[in-house]
Design a protein around this motif. Sequence first.
Motif, PDB file in Angstrom:
ATOM      1  N   GLU A   1       0.830  -1.194   0.000  1.00 17.96           N
ATOM      2  CA  GLU A   1       0.000   0.000   0.000  1.00 17.96           C
ATOM      3  C   GLU A   1       0.870   1.253   0.000  1.00 17.96           C
ATOM      4  O   GLU A   1       1.787   1.369   0.811  1.00 17.96           O
ATOM      5  N   SER A   2       0.590   2.161  -0.895  1.00 18.28           N
ATOM      6  CA  SER A   2       1.219   3.480  -0.857  1.00 18.28           C
ATOM      7  C   SER A   2       0.449   4.342   0.124  1.00 18.28           C
ATOM      8  O   SER A   2      -0.787   4.366   0.108  1.00 18.28           O
ATOM      9  N   VAL A   3       1.164   5.039   0.992  1.00 21.42           N
ATOM     10  CA  VAL A   3       0.520   5.818   2.047  1.00 21.42           C
ATOM     11  C   VAL A   3       1.140   7.212   2.099  1.00 21.42           C
ATOM     12  O   VAL A   3       2.249   7.434   1.625  1.00 21.42           O
ATOM     13  N   THR A   4       0.417   8.129   2.694  1.00 22.27           N
ATOM     14  CA  THR A   4       0.966   9.457   2.975  1.00 22.27           C
ATOM     15  C   THR A   4       0.951   9.667   4.485  1.00 22.27           C
ATOM     16  O   THR A   4       0.093   9.142   5.195  1.00 22.27           O
ATOM     17  N   TYR A   5       1.932  10.416   4.955  1.00 19.61           N
ATOM     18  CA  TYR A   5       1.972  10.788   6.361  1.00 19.61           C
ATOM     19  C   TYR A   5       2.485  12.225   6.439  1.00 19.61           C
ATOM     20  O   TYR A   5       3.098  12.738   5.495  1.00 19.61           O
ATOM     21  N   GLU A   6       2.237  12.856   7.551  1.00 15.10           N
ATOM     22  CA  GLU A   6       2.525  14.279   7.678  1.00 15.10           C
ATOM     23  C   GLU A   6       3.606  14.524   8.719  1.00 15.10           C
ATOM     24  O   GLU A   6       3.692  13.836   9.735  1.00 15.10           O
ATOM     25  N   HIS A   7       4.433  15.530   8.453  1.00 16.89           N
ATOM     26  CA  HIS A   7       5.392  16.005   9.448  1.00 16.89           C
ATOM     27  C   HIS A   7       5.704  17.460   9.181  1.00 16.89           C
ATOM     28  O   HIS A   7       6.036  17.847   8.049  1.00 16.89           O
ATOM     29  N   ASP A   8       5.594  18.275  10.217  1.00 25.07           N
ATOM     30  CA  ASP A   8       5.954  19.693  10.152  1.00 25.07           C
ATOM     31  C   ASP A   8       5.271  20.389   8.972  1.00 25.07           C
ATOM     32  O   ASP A   8       5.888  21.188   8.268  1.00 25.07           O
ATOM     33  N   GLY A   9       4.009  20.064   8.741  1.00 25.97           N
ATOM     34  CA  GLY A   9       3.232  20.703   7.700  1.00 25.97           C
ATOM     35  C   GLY A   9       3.511  20.219   6.295  1.00 25.97           C
ATOM     36  O   GLY A   9       2.979  20.790   5.331  1.00 25.97           O
ATOM     37  N   GLN A  10       4.319  19.178   6.142  1.00 22.72           N
ATOM     38  CA  GLN A  10       4.660  18.663   4.819  1.00 22.72           C
ATOM     39  C   GLN A  10       4.165  17.224   4.696  1.00 22.72           C
ATOM     40  O   GLN A  10       4.111  16.469   5.668  1.00 22.72           O
ATOM     41  N   THR A  11       3.820  16.855   3.467  1.00 18.02           N
ATOM     42  CA  THR A  11       3.345  15.508   3.181  1.00 18.02           C
ATOM     43  C   THR A  11       4.497  14.640   2.690  1.00 18.02           C
ATOM     44  O   THR A  11       5.311  15.071   1.866  1.00 18.02           O
ATOM     45  N   PHE A  12       4.533  13.409   3.187  1.00 13.14           N
ATOM     46  CA  PHE A  12       5.549  12.445   2.783  1.00 13.14           C
ATOM     47  C   PHE A  12       4.845  11.207   2.231  1.00 13.14           C
ATOM     48  O   PHE A  12       3.770  10.836   2.709  1.00 13.14           O
ATOM     49  N   GLU A  13       5.471  10.586   1.242  1.00 17.81           N
ATOM     50  CA  GLU A  13       4.853   9.448   0.564  1.00 17.81           C
ATOM     51  C   GLU A  13       5.645   8.176   0.836  1.00 17.81           C
ATOM     52  O   GLU A  13       6.788   8.042   0.392  1.00 17.81           O
ATOM     53  N   GLY A  14       5.044   7.278   1.599  1.00 19.27           N
ATOM     54  CA  GLY A  14       5.686   6.027   1.947  1.00 19.27           C
ATOM     55  C   GLY A  14       5.026   4.837   1.284  1.00 19.27           C
ATOM     56  O   GLY A  14       4.074   4.969   0.507  1.00 19.27           O
ATOM     57  N   PHE A  15       5.534   3.661   1.629  1.00 22.75           N
ATOM     58  CA  PHE A  15       5.042   2.401   1.053  1.00 22.75           C
ATOM     59  C   PHE A  15       5.170   1.339   2.126  1.00 22.75           C
ATOM     60  O   PHE A  15       6.252   1.141   2.690  1.00 22.75           O
ATOM     61  N   ILE A  16       4.065   0.669   2.441  1.00 28.17           N
ATOM     62  CA  ILE A  16       4.068  -0.333   3.500  1.00 28.17           C
ATOM     63  C   ILE A  16       3.675  -1.692   2.932  1.00 28.17           C
ATOM     64  O   ILE A  16       2.847  -1.782   2.011  1.00 28.17           O
ATOM     65  N   ALA A  17       4.287  -2.734   3.466  1.00 24.25           N
ATOM     66  CA  ALA A  17       4.039  -4.080   2.957  1.00 24.25           C
ATOM     67  C   ALA A  17       4.078  -5.074   4.106  1.00 24.25           C
ATOM     68  O   ALA A  17       4.885  -4.931   5.034  1.00 24.25           O
ATOM     69  N   TRP A  18       3.189  -6.074   4.030  1.00 16.39           N
ATOM     70  CA  TRP A  18       3.224  -7.165   4.992  1.00 16.39           C
ATOM     71  C   TRP A  18       2.553  -8.392   4.374  1.00 16.39           C
ATOM     72  O   TRP A  18       1.862  -8.288   3.363  1.00 16.39           O
ATOM     73  N   ASP A  19       2.792  -9.521   5.007  1.00 15.93           N
ATOM     74  CA  ASP A  19       2.212 -10.780   4.557  1.00 15.93           C
ATOM     75  C   ASP A  19       0.951 -11.040   5.376  1.00 15.93           C
ATOM     76  O   ASP A  19       1.043 -11.324   6.582  1.00 15.93           O
ATOM     77  N   PRO A  20      -0.235 -10.966   4.776  1.00  9.12           N
ATOM     78  CA  PRO A  20      -1.459 -11.136   5.559  1.00  9.12           C
ATOM     79  C   PRO A  20      -1.671 -12.549   6.081  1.00  9.12           C
ATOM     80  O   PRO A  20      -2.547 -12.770   6.932  1.00  9.12           O
ATOM     81  N   SER A  21      -0.884 -13.507   5.610  1.00  7.22           N
ATOM     82  CA  SER A  21      -1.019 -14.875   6.130  1.00  7.22           C
ATOM     83  C   SER A  21      -0.390 -15.020   7.513  1.00  7.22           C
ATOM     84  O   SER A  21      -0.614 -16.021   8.199  1.00  7.22           O
ATOM     85  N   VAL A  22       0.412 -14.044   7.921  1.00  2.00           N
ATOM     86  CA  VAL A  22       1.009 -14.042   9.261  1.00  2.00           C
ATOM     87  C   VAL A  22       0.006 -13.422  10.230  1.00  2.00           C
ATOM     88  O   VAL A  22      -0.488 -12.315  10.017  1.00  2.00           O
ATOM     89  N   ASP A  23      -0.324 -14.135  11.296  1.00  2.00           N
ATOM     90  CA  ASP A  23      -1.330 -13.668  12.238  1.00  2.00           C
ATOM     91  C   ASP A  23      -0.751 -12.626  13.198  1.00  2.00           C
ATOM     92  O   ASP A  23       0.351 -12.800  13.724  1.00  2.00           O
ATOM     93  N   GLY A  24      -1.531 -11.584  13.447  1.00  2.00           N
ATOM     94  CA  GLY A  24      -1.184 -10.613  14.464  1.00  2.00           C
ATOM     95  C   GLY A  24      -0.085  -9.655  14.049  1.00  2.00           C
ATOM     96  O   GLY A  24       0.518  -9.780  12.987  1.00  2.00           O
ATOM     97  N   PRO A  25       0.189  -8.676  14.914  1.00  2.00           N
ATOM     98  CA  PRO A  25       1.272  -7.724  14.637  1.00  2.00           C
ATOM     99  C   PRO A  25       2.608  -8.442  14.565  1.00  2.00           C
ATOM    100  O   PRO A  25       2.812  -9.478  15.187  1.00  2.00           O
ATOM    101  N   ARG A  26       3.500  -7.863  13.808  1.00  2.00           N
ATOM    102  CA  ARG A  26       4.835  -8.437  13.672  1.00  2.00           C
ATOM    103  C   ARG A  26       5.866  -7.314  13.706  1.00  2.00           C
ATOM    104  O   ARG A  26       5.524  -6.135  13.511  1.00  2.00           O
ATOM    105  N   PRO A  27       7.149  -7.625  13.977  1.00  3.06           N
ATOM    106  CA  PRO A  27       8.160  -6.569  14.048  1.00  3.06           C
ATOM    107  C   PRO A  27       8.228  -5.757  12.756  1.00  3.06           C
ATOM    108  O   PRO A  27       7.889  -6.245  11.666  1.00  3.06           O
TER     109      PRO A  27
END
Length: 265
Positions: free
Chosen positions: A28-54
């Motif tokens: 998923e491409s995501v945006t997050y904010e800091h000090d009034g500016q927008t930043f564009e990140g990218f997050i990935a995980w394996d949904p077959s793994v149960d629960g939060p992971r490091p």
Amino acid sequence: MQPLRTLSAAVALAALFPGLALADLHTESVTYEHDGQTFEGFIAWDPSVDGPRPGVLVVHEWWGHNDYARSRAEQLAAEGYTAFSLDMYGDGRTADHPSEAGEFAGQVRENRDMMLERFGAAHDYLRGHDQTADQPVAAVGYCFGGTVALEAARAGADLAVVASFHGALATEHPASADTLKPEVLVFNGAADPMVPKEQVDAFREEMDNADADWTLVDFGGVLHSFTNPDADSIAERFDMPVGYDERADRDSWQHLLGALERRLK
């Protein structure tokens, strides 16, 4: 200006690990904010793994947050982590020429407080994500990104592992035993003119003085950007002393995975 074209995530991953299946990853491409500016990140995980992971933060090269950084996040997600490739320049800016990349990177390196705050904003985003949920976090950086990751560690960032791949090692703020928390990994090309021997020697002394848990691997005959499969074409296009090295890429990656397994899982 169009960003520098890199190998697609799928091609880069196939070059490293033939047969590795990533089709079921959530990305998923995501945006997050800091000090009034927008930043564009990218997050990935394996949904077959149960629960939060490091979590693992991926800090991009001086070209900006491009396909190469995202491909590394996907590789880490396939290993069972929540991986977040972050944006150090803001608005997803990427460079198409070394002069522009140097300008972008220089603006960040010359303002250490801003560098650490931007890294911290991404760190907070990942720690607060449902798929990480305050699990331990590591940081992995490439070239410019390696410099950023090391500076965050020197400044006391709450990280379990920090790994720098062909990043600069010089600093005006040496680590101390009071602030340095993570295991530190540095993977360097011994033939890299951008990281001279004096930097390597000073880094070794710095880590010893800080009583750090650290490893430095110097790959003989290996140039800058040795993990990037596009490095050879970049060298030809811009007459730069960079080059891909498959052995160093594979060996350094396996070393990283071992450290993450020890420290995060």
